[in-house]
Design an enzyme around this catalytic site. Structure first.
Site, short mmCIF file in Angstrom:
data_model
loop_
_atom_site.label_atom_id
_atom_site.label_comp_id
_atom_site.label_asym_id
_atom_site.label_seq_id
_atom_site.Cartn_x
_atom_site.Cartn_y
_atom_site.Cartn_z
N ASN A 84 -9.82 0.56 16.98
CA ASN A 84 -8.95 1.53 17.64
C ASN A 84 -7.49 1.14 17.64
O ASN A 84 -6.61 1.99 17.67
CB ASN A 84 -9.40 1.74 19.09
CG ASN A 84 -10.80 2.33 19.15
OD1 ASN A 84 -11.04 3.39 18.58
ND2 ASN A 84 -11.71 1.62 19.78
N GLY A 116 -14.95 16.65 19.92
CA GLY A 116 -16.02 15.72 20.27
C GLY A 116 -16.91 15.39 19.09
O GLY A 116 -16.89 16.06 18.05
N ARG A 149 -3.89 4.99 19.03
CA ARG A 149 -3.56 3.63 19.46
C ARG A 149 -3.10 2.71 18.33
O ARG A 149 -2.61 1.61 18.56
CB ARG A 149 -4.76 3.01 20.19
CG ARG A 149 -4.88 3.51 21.62
CD ARG A 149 -6.07 2.92 22.30
NE ARG A 149 -7.30 3.65 21.99
CZ ARG A 149 -8.52 3.20 22.24
NH1 ARG A 149 -8.70 1.99 22.77
NH2 ARG A 149 -9.58 3.93 21.94
N TYR A 171 14.50 -6.39 -23.69
CA TYR A 171 14.97 -5.11 -23.18
C TYR A 171 16.41 -4.91 -23.59
O TYR A 171 17.27 -5.76 -23.33
CB TYR A 171 14.85 -5.15 -21.64
CG TYR A 171 15.19 -3.86 -20.94
CD1 TYR A 171 14.61 -2.66 -21.33
CD2 TYR A 171 16.07 -3.86 -19.86
CE1 TYR A 171 14.91 -1.48 -20.66
CE2 TYR A 171 16.36 -2.69 -19.19
CZ TYR A 171 15.79 -1.49 -19.59
OH TYR A 171 16.09 -0.33 -18.93
N GLY A 186 -16.20 6.48 10.53
CA GLY A 186 -15.24 6.00 9.53
C GLY A 186 -14.42 4.82 10.00
O GLY A 186 -13.76 4.16 9.20
N ASP A 187 -14.47 4.52 11.30
CA ASP A 187 -13.68 3.41 11.82
C ASP A 187 -14.55 2.23 12.25
O ASP A 187 -14.15 1.40 13.05
CB ASP A 187 -12.79 3.88 12.99
CG ASP A 187 -13.60 4.50 14.12
OD1 ASP A 187 -14.84 4.61 13.99
OD2 ASP A 187 -12.99 4.87 15.14
#
Ligand code: UD1
Ligand code: CA
Length: 460
Positions: free
Chosen positions: A230, A83, A20, A390, A106-107
């Site tokens: 999500n 799962g 998503r 330079y 982790g989210d």
């Protein structure tokens, strides 16, 4: 941290696809406050001083692994996402039987150390603990089923729930603590017999109860803390929540902000007393602000240290630089990486500095570029001066010694050195070193042409 009797392993579930997000990046690499979601969860596991952390990865695994290079981290691949129970199972071979296992997602980046410590201390070592929360809108979450004595007897996913279970508003956060040995046995017994055909971690609750192990539901009080990310709407909401927390913490530490909604903290900020942050301040990486530092509107400061009582006027960009005390910077100053400004320096409007040291009391006030330079004390660099550092192939150094005065519009062609107390006439192109205490200038002789007339426009 309270003393623990058993060693603690953290398992972080991070194999989900994150469809998503509609992104090329794996979900756990999306940034919250400038840091990947998974980084926030790993910070948590560091603050609770876990004995080891095992990350279950799958989708975009190489990108995830190469982002987190800490060699103490352990990794377990979950090639197919079958799962949450299957995910945890992948980590178990790396976990000794006498450990307690804390399962995090982790989210879920906003979970606090205090809440996790509560779960760990309120759950006896030999019991299962699950972090729950009363959700105003429990839709989509697993529901917590308790018996008459308040123990958890089951977690029922929304898709598998009976109508009376759908009505339960206490939900599963997804955070568990479980003793490792029985966890291994229960995971081996999971069956994907449910609406989603997945191995549900939540089914260990029923198995624990069957084996006479008590399941404690430890109720958190903050839905925000346990919210998973999500999609990008939720990511932006989490960013707001993170910023609100970070700015509140700064304010309670004695920092004054003009508007708490218009300061962004994307890293570790350390502030002295009476620091003031005006609107649209963005602080990134490791930023240290001394006592009384005043940051004007629209300043972006990255990995820098600013000394006491220094003021940044509006619209300054400061990166990887150290600025001393009592300095005046901007408006519209740009400090590119690797500058060191001593105390009481002034860097003014439309001035760009790169890899330069500016000595105490020196001034670079207007429309100037100073790069690869060492500037001494009490130097004055006039408007429009440029260090030509330079040559098209290599960078060269400019040294301007104490007390030098560089007139306006000077080009200093590096490598070049200006002696102490030297004066450089305005408009000069200085390609050879200029001696101390003398006036050096390089300028075509001015002449005036008598009788010259301006051209006039041709008639058509
Ligand atoms: C899960 C819980 C639900 C809980 C919710 C909280 C189960 C069966 N359900 O539901 O009770 O309310 O979390 O957010 O556990 N993951 C993997 N590998 C997999 C599947 C998932 O690593 O094969 C990871 C995901 O990346 C994510 C976490 O596990 O970080 C949770 O997975 P997700 O699919 O979001 O679980 P939910 O169905 O929301
Ligand atoms: Ca989820």
């Amino acid at each position: 941290m309270t003393t623990r009797t058993l060693p603690l392993s953290v398992v972080v579930l991070a194999a989900g696809r994150g469809t998503r997000m509609k992104s090329r990046l794996p979900k756990v690499l999306q940034l919250l406050a400038g840091k990947p979601l998974l980084g926030h969860v790993l910070d948590l596991s560091a603050t609770i001083e876990a004995d080891q952390t095992v990350i279950v990865y799958g989708h975009g695994g190489d990108a995830v692994k190469s982002t987190f290079t800490d060699s103490a981290l352990k990794w377990a691949e979950q090639a197919d996402q079958l799962g949450t129970g299957h995910a945890v199972q992948q980590a178990m071979p790396q976990i000794a039987d006498d450990h307690r296992v804390l399962i995090l997602c982790g989210d879920v980046p906003l979970l606090t150390t205090a809440t996790v410590e509560r779960l760990l201390t309120e759950t006896p070592d030999d019991a299962v603990g699950v972090l729950t929360v009363k959700a105003p809108d429990p839709a989509g979450y697993g529901r917590i089923v308790r018996d008459a004595s308040g123990n958890v007897t089951a977690i029922v996913e929304q898709k598998d729930a009976m109508p009376e279970q759908i009505a339960i508003d206490e939900i599963n956060s997804g955070v568990f603590v479980v003793p490792a040995a029985p966890l291994k046995q229960w995971l081996d017994q999971l069956k994907p017999q449910n609406a989603q055909g997945e191995y549900y971690l939540t089914d260990i609750v029923g198995l624990a109860v069957e084996h006479g192990v008590v399941v404690h539901g430890v109720m958190g009080d903050d839905m925000e803390e346990i919210s998973g990310i999500n999609d990008r709407v939720q990511l932006a909401e989490a960013e707001c929540a993170f910023q609100r927390r970070a700015v509140h913490a700064l304010m309670l530490d004695g920092v004054q902000v003009a508007d708490p909604h218009r300061v962004d903290i994307r890293g570790n900020v350390t502030c002295g007393q009476d620091v003031f942050l005006d609107v649209n301040t963005v602080l990134t990486g490791d930023v240290t602000l001394g006592d009384g530092v005043h940051i004007g509107p629209n300043c972006v400061i990255t990995d820098s240290e600013i000394g006491a009582e220094t003021e940044l006027f509006p619209n300054c960009v400061v990166e990887q630089s150290r600025i001393g005390a009592h300095c005046l910077i901007g408006p519209y100053a740009r400090l590119r990486p690797a500058n060191e400004l001593a105390d009481r320096t002034k860097v003014g409007n439309f001035v760009e500095l790169k890899k330069s040291q500016i000595g105490e009391g020196s001034k670079v006030n207007h429309l100037t570029y100073v790069g690869d330079s060492i500037v001494g004390r009490d130097v004055n660099i006039g408007a429009g001066t440029i260090t030509c550092n330079y040559d098209g192939a290599n960078k060269h150094q400019t040294i301007i010694n104490d007390g030098a005065f560089i007139g306006s519009g000077v080009e200093l062609v590096a490598p070049v050195e200006v002696g102490a107390g030297a004066t450089i006439g305005a408009g000069s192109t200085i390609a050879k070193s200029a001696p101390s205490e003398q006036l050096t200038l390089e300028r075509a002789r001015q002449r005036s042409i008598e009788g010259w007339t301006r051209p006039v426009k041709n008639k058509r």
